[in-house]
Design a protein around this motif. Structure first.
Motif, mmCIF file in Angstrom:
data_model
loop_
_atom_site.group_PDB
_atom_site.id
_atom_site.type_symbol
_atom_site.label_atom_id
_atom_site.label_comp_id
_atom_site.label_asym_id
_atom_site.label_seq_id
_atom_site.Cartn_x
_atom_site.Cartn_y
_atom_site.Cartn_z
ATOM 1 N N ASN B 147 0.844 -1.195 0.000
ATOM 2 C CA ASN B 147 0.000 0.000 0.000
ATOM 3 C C ASN B 147 0.880 1.246 0.000
ATOM 4 O OD1 ASN B 147 -2.525 1.564 0.456
ATOM 5 N ND2 ASN B 147 -1.483 2.098 2.362
ATOM 6 N N GLN B 148 0.347 2.315 -0.559
ATOM 7 C CA GLN B 148 1.064 3.598 -0.541
ATOM 8 C C GLN B 148 0.101 4.710 -0.151
ATOM 9 O OE1 GLN B 148 3.881 5.292 -3.571
ATOM 10 N NE2 GLN B 148 2.046 5.959 -4.587
ATOM 11 N N TRP B 149 0.505 5.576 0.788
ATOM 12 C CA TRP B 149 -0.225 6.810 1.107
ATOM 13 C C TRP B 149 0.426 7.912 0.287
ATOM 14 C CZ3 TRP B 149 -4.623 6.788 3.854
ATOM 15 C CH2 TRP B 149 -4.879 5.687 4.679
ATOM 16 N N ALA B 150 -0.369 8.622 -0.512
ATOM 17 C CA ALA B 150 0.254 9.561 -1.444
ATOM 18 C C ALA B 150 -0.718 10.646 -1.897
ATOM 19 C CB ALA B 150 0.748 8.795 -2.665
ATOM 20 N N ASN B 151 -0.164 11.639 -2.563
ATOM 21 C CA ASN B 151 -0.982 12.636 -3.254
ATOM 22 C C ASN B 151 -1.035 12.285 -4.736
ATOM 23 O OD1 ASN B 151 1.751 13.126 -3.536
ATOM 24 N ND2 ASN B 151 1.564 15.347 -3.546
ATOM 25 N N VAL B 152 -2.160 12.513 -5.365
ATOM 26 C CA VAL B 152 -2.282 12.284 -6.805
ATOM 27 C C VAL B 152 -2.969 13.494 -7.428
ATOM 28 C CG1 VAL B 152 -2.258 9.749 -6.846
ATOM 29 C CG2 VAL B 152 -4.391 10.948 -6.397
ATOM 30 N N VAL B 153 -2.802 13.634 -8.751
ATOM 31 C CA VAL B 153 -3.347 14.808 -9.443
ATOM 32 C C VAL B 153 -4.155 14.380 -10.667
ATOM 33 C CG1 VAL B 153 -2.747 16.880 -10.758
ATOM 34 C CG2 VAL B 153 -1.526 16.359 -8.640
ATOM 35 N N ARG B 154 -5.392 14.839 -10.727
ATOM 36 C CA ARG B 154 -6.214 14.643 -11.928
ATOM 37 C C ARG B 154 -6.812 16.008 -12.247
ATOM 38 N NH1 ARG B 154 -9.079 8.895 -10.031
ATOM 39 N NH2 ARG B 154 -7.082 7.848 -9.695
ATOM 40 N N TRP B 155 -6.508 16.491 -13.445
ATOM 41 C CA TRP B 155 -6.842 17.869 -13.760
ATOM 42 C C TRP B 155 -8.340 18.057 -14.032
ATOM 43 C CZ3 TRP B 155 -3.006 20.960 -12.583
ATOM 44 C CH2 TRP B 155 -3.216 22.323 -12.798
ATOM 45 N N GLU B 156 -9.150 17.933 -12.999
ATOM 46 C CA GLU B 156 -10.605 18.061 -13.103
ATOM 47 C C GLU B 156 -10.975 19.499 -13.423
ATOM 48 O OE1 GLU B 156 -12.671 15.573 -12.614
ATOM 49 O OE2 GLU B 156 -11.559 14.067 -11.463
ATOM 50 N N LEU B 157 -11.988 19.679 -14.252
ATOM 51 C CA LEU B 157 -12.396 21.040 -14.588
ATOM 52 C C LEU B 157 -13.348 21.610 -13.540
ATOM 53 C CD1 LEU B 157 -12.625 20.945 -18.442
ATOM 54 C CD2 LEU B 157 -11.017 22.203 -17.006
ATOM 55 N N ARG B 158 -14.275 20.765 -13.059
ATOM 56 C CA ARG B 158 -15.210 21.255 -12.057
ATOM 57 C C ARG B 158 -14.874 20.605 -10.729
ATOM 58 N NH1 ARG B 158 -21.137 21.010 -14.426
ATOM 59 N NH2 ARG B 158 -21.427 22.181 -12.494
ATOM 60 N N THR B 159 -14.420 21.413 -9.798
ATOM 61 C CA THR B 159 -13.969 20.843 -8.528
ATOM 62 C C THR B 159 -14.874 21.284 -7.385
ATOM 63 O OG1 THR B 159 -12.507 22.718 -8.145
ATOM 64 C CG2 THR B 159 -11.560 20.825 -9.316
ATOM 65 N N ARG B 160 -14.850 20.508 -6.313
ATOM 66 C CA ARG B 160 -15.592 20.856 -5.112
ATOM 67 C C ARG B 160 -14.798 20.309 -3.921
ATOM 68 N NH1 ARG B 160 -21.918 20.534 -4.591
ATOM 69 N NH2 ARG B 160 -21.696 19.736 -6.714
ATOM 70 N N LEU B 161 -14.589 21.145 -2.912
ATOM 71 C CA LEU B 161 -13.732 20.790 -1.785
ATOM 72 C C LEU B 161 -13.993 19.363 -1.293
ATOM 73 C CD1 LEU B 161 -13.960 24.200 0.082
ATOM 74 C CD2 LEU B 161 -11.923 23.255 -1.022
ATOM 75 N N PHE B 162 -12.940 18.594 -1.132
ATOM 76 C CA PHE B 162 -12.940 17.192 -0.717
ATOM 77 C C PHE B 162 -13.528 16.237 -1.766
ATOM 78 C CE2 PHE B 162 -12.844 18.992 3.701
ATOM 79 C CZ PHE B 162 -11.619 18.473 4.054
ATOM 80 N N LEU B 163 -14.666 16.603 -2.385
ATOM 81 C CA LEU B 163 -15.367 15.648 -3.245
ATOM 82 C C LEU B 163 -14.678 15.440 -4.585
ATOM 83 C CD1 LEU B 163 -18.979 16.801 -2.473
ATOM 84 C CD2 LEU B 163 -17.843 14.722 -1.682
ATOM 85 N N ARG B 164 -14.104 16.492 -5.101
ATOM 86 C CA ARG B 164 -13.452 16.423 -6.402
ATOM 87 C C ARG B 164 -12.460 17.571 -6.466
ATOM 88 N NH1 ARG B 164 -15.005 13.521 -10.830
ATOM 89 N NH2 ARG B 164 -16.951 12.949 -9.806
ATOM 90 N N THR B 165 -11.188 17.237 -6.362
ATOM 91 C CA THR B 165 -10.160 18.284 -6.383
ATOM 92 C C THR B 165 -9.047 17.827 -7.325
ATOM 93 O OG1 THR B 165 -9.242 17.270 -4.375
ATOM 94 C CG2 THR B 165 -10.578 19.238 -4.088
ATOM 95 N N ALA B 166 -8.328 18.779 -7.863
ATOM 96 C CA ALA B 166 -7.284 18.447 -8.831
ATOM 97 C C ALA B 166 -6.186 17.615 -8.156
ATOM 98 C CB ALA B 166 -6.698 19.723 -9.427
ATOM 99 N N GLU B 167 -5.763 18.033 -6.980
ATOM 100 C CA GLU B 167 -4.865 17.212 -6.171
ATOM 101 C C GLU B 167 -5.675 16.638 -5.026
ATOM 102 O OE1 GLU B 167 -1.994 19.229 -3.717
ATOM 103 O OE2 GLU B 167 -0.808 17.427 -3.384
ATOM 104 N N PHE B 168 -5.497 15.375 -4.736
ATOM 105 C CA PHE B 168 -6.097 14.843 -3.511
ATOM 106 C C PHE B 168 -5.149 13.855 -2.850
ATOM 107 C CE2 PHE B 168 -7.538 10.838 -5.463
ATOM 108 C CZ PHE B 168 -7.771 11.188 -6.787
#
Lengths: 489, 489
Positions: B147-168
């Motif tokens: 397992n790995q604990w990490a940050n990842v990035v998906r360049w979402e256009l419509r974001t909402r705090l916690f639910l959908r963010t470019a970095e999570f």
């Protein structure tokens, strides 16, 4: 087993890499300069993290998380800071790939160019201080005592597993205060936390000191450091804390109204340690047989080996001992592989640096004894089975202390006071040069000249050094106290 | 206190953002789509992490760390995978900045262009399987449970705090197995771990099911999901685990020799949950007064408020109660600010979702009583001081259970079985549509058509659903069982 570890005497650098690889701590990845931290290496880092996190929380800090990316313009707001980091940073310029029209694969979509480039954080002062601006209005909002566990990227050209990698894991504390005194106090307090952690958990003695202007963090008024000595006589900067004064508050316009209702810029500190510490841990204690770990940071503290092979009686007894050790919070494992001989297992366990090995044979069981082997001193003794759990518990403390004492003795034996540049050169040219205490005239010019002539840098101006009038070892100009020189990682 | 929270009825989406902001959980940052997780929000995530990490370790997994960057060519090696992630990824193209010659500031140094672009990981299958190639040669090296604990990035256009963010932030498990059965078993086991965590810790009931081909993870044979229902009747995909078959092993040429000494491609699973869970936690339990937290994930489980203000007697008693609660591992704090009135403090503590508030006044003390307020039911009772610690301990368990029961009741009340498309449309158009169980003909075409007409997607094919012959709600074609539709986050 694979080929033996290169002895330190033959090639210290190869010895280090052999241990990292053969003990399964980390490996290079397909990405230049980035490492993979393997489970056993990560287990050590997790123990470090857990302990440091507890120490940060005990001193009133909380964790938070800030973005990985920093807008290019932010980095530029503090002049010294951008100077320090711009030359080695990863720059994100696009946000999409697409299929090449000629079918040759996936290419960067030129239409998906960012308006402003983003820098992968090399450190987070700028993004954090741009945020603090929204969080701080009054002295009642202060102090802010925040830490972040994160990955950072500095595009280093010459990398070495754990010690210097393009991406590394670290923690960075970023605190905000109402007065200059408090910010300074915080920087000193965290240097103290780092020193305690290094000495009490890593069993790695450290010098505490202030960095010279030339070695200071980009954007700080003063950098406080802990410096350890590795077995090849080179210094390792193991942790730093910075008194940032009002530099970042000014760059990001972060003001607060004080108790007298006057506006003032906020005072700041920042501080960090990284996975580099794993490298320091390896180089402080390990030997030509492999890793040596202080018990407090060993993922496995005790291993029980059935001799010559596991059987029902031995396994039952081993499980009994394991249960008692676990009840005391000791991390213990049972090496019940029945395909390998004890000699092979001993070597493997030594390679992994497990502090205590218990060898349990049928004859031992009949005699009510057990064989206890210490990794640190490579000694082996037969001990009564009765009371073995108490004995092992005490022994782990003894090993922890012994490793510290041994490392301290090594440092003392490799610390030299010199008063002439001839002596300086003689010491720095030794196989194991160590720390050199010498007078220095206080100028960056002299510091750089000495580096050019000897490769030694000023590791720190020691905080506990008595004032002592003297003459600079290079220029003969007056000095008020000795500073510590060494070759360094 | 700042302006009140927008009621759910008025605007659910504003209500959610109000809670995130006013309870100091997170905020938007200067970087598009990236959030700052503030200390209180991060405290919740830390409790989630700690618990999940323990559950992963209990099921035999270990942690490791892989590079942040993925060479562009790696992403392309699994065809479906690159298709899924190429359109929204951050691309590093350069490794240095320099001062512009016209003095206009810092620019990207065109001479520091990377030979091959690097993608900031959107998920790590490709970099990890390129590494596993070096780690796996024989069946003896399997299974690998990492397992790995990490940050990842998906360049979402419509974001909402916690639910959908470019970095999570997230964890991603990546396991390697010798057989197809083991890989499947692992994917199902981890879906079970996620479901247990959601229900027992988050007090958030979840459906377990399989994703349709259309909703499957890019590169998986099958994706298993847990789906929760939010208070606005929309579904939240809360965690997924994937049976990857041999897809990544084939893409990265990872083979092992089996017990019969034959070469075979390795079988794989991957699984992840993210900071999105914090969003789910908020939306499952909170109300118009603010956050409501299940005790097991509340950074502060009990707050003691002196009424009307702290004094020596009250503080002494409060400290006594706190010490006893802490001895039981309960996270308790004392609100001894003497500038604010109790009413203000009560509202603040409610906003923060602290499960139990103890109000301690002088008269109470004389009468041997204490006021106990529950955040979940907004009830208040006077209780004997004697035995209060036992009472509070039991009460925390009761609140944990009550929140789960309440959420389960809500889900049951918002679950509808429909057999015609008219009914389907009626239900999906309700203010709180919820889960719809309906027959479907098994084609992606129909699935997309229903989405186009209603905005509802198939959340999952439930794993515990009995076989039931029926006709597709849209096409009338035969179906062997109902699937779950909902509008979703």
């Amino acid at each position: 087993m694979a080929k033996a570890i290169t002895p330190r005497e033959t090639n210290y650098s190869e010895w280090y890499l052999d241990i990292v690889k053969k003990a399964n701590l980390a490996s290079n990845s397909a990405v230049r300069g980035c490492m993979v931290i393997k489970p056993y290496g990560f287990g050590i880092w997790e123990l470090m993290q857990r302990q440091l996190d507890d120490m940060f929380k005990e001193t009133g800090h909380v964790n938070a998380y800030f973005p990985l990316f920093i807008p290019k313009s932010f980095l530029s707001k503090e002049a010294a800071h951008v100077e320090g980091f711009a030359k080695e940073c990863a720059v994100v310029t696009h946000y999409r790939l697409k299929n090449a029209e000629d079918g040759s694969g996936v290419i960067v979509d030129p239409e998906a160019k960012l308006e402003e480039e983003l820098i992968v954080r090399p450190t987070s002062e700028t993004i954090i201080w741009s945020t603090y601006r929204d969080w701080i209005t009054s002295y009642r909002d202060l102090p802010l005592l925040i830490n972040q566990w994160a990955n950072v990227v500095r595009w280093e050209l010459r990398t070495r597993l754990f010690l210097r990698t393009a991406e590394f894991l670290w923690q960075e504390g970023h605190t905000a205060h109402a007065t200059a005194e408090e910010a300074l106090e915080e920087a000193l307090k965290m240097q103290g936390v780092y020193a305690d952690f290094a000495e009490q958990y890593m069993a790695m003695p450290v010098l505490r000191g202030v960095k010279t202007a030339n070695e200071r963090f980009a954007g700080a008024l003063d950098t406080y450091t802990i410096e350890a000595l590795m077995q090849d006589g080179k210094a390792l900067q193991a942790g730093t804390s910075h008194n940032l004064g009002q530099n970042f508050a000014k760059a990001f316009d972060v003001k607060f109204s004080n108790a007298e209702n006057q506006e003032e810029y906020v005072w700041a500190s920042s501080w960090g340690v990284s996975t580099r510490l794993v490298g320091g841990l390896i180089m402080t204690h390990s030997d030509d047989e492999g890793l040596v770990l202080p018990p407090k940071l060993a993922p496995i503290q005790v291993v029980i080996v059935p001799i010559p092979k596991p059987n029902e009686t031995l396994t039952a007894k081993a499980k009994e001992i394991m249960a008692e050790l676990k009840a005391r919070g000791i991390r213990v494992s049972y090496d019940d592989d029945d395909k390998q001989r004890p000699g092979f297992k001993f070597a493997e366990n030594e390679l992994k640096g497990i502090p205590v090995r218990l060898g349990l044979g049928n004859r031992d069981l009949e005699n009510g004894t057990i064989e206890v082997a210490r990794r640190d001193e490579k000694t082996k003794e037969s001990k009564p089975l009765e009371g073995i759990v108490d004995y092992v518990t005490r022994l782990l403390d003894e090993i922890q202390q012994n490793l510290f004492d041994r490392a301290l003795r090594f440092r003392e034996e490799h610390t030299t006071y010199v008063d002439t540049f001839e002596e300086f050169q003689e010491v720095i040219d030794r196989d194991i040069p160590g720390f050199i205490y010498a007078h220095w005239d206080g100028t960056t010019e002299t510091e750089l000249k000495i580096k050019e002539l000897t490769k030694a840098t000023i590791r720190c101006i020691p905080q506990d050094q008595p004032e002592e009038a003297g003459q600079c070892v290079l220029t003969g100009k007056p000095s008020r106290g000795r500073v510590v020189f060494a070759k360094a990682y």
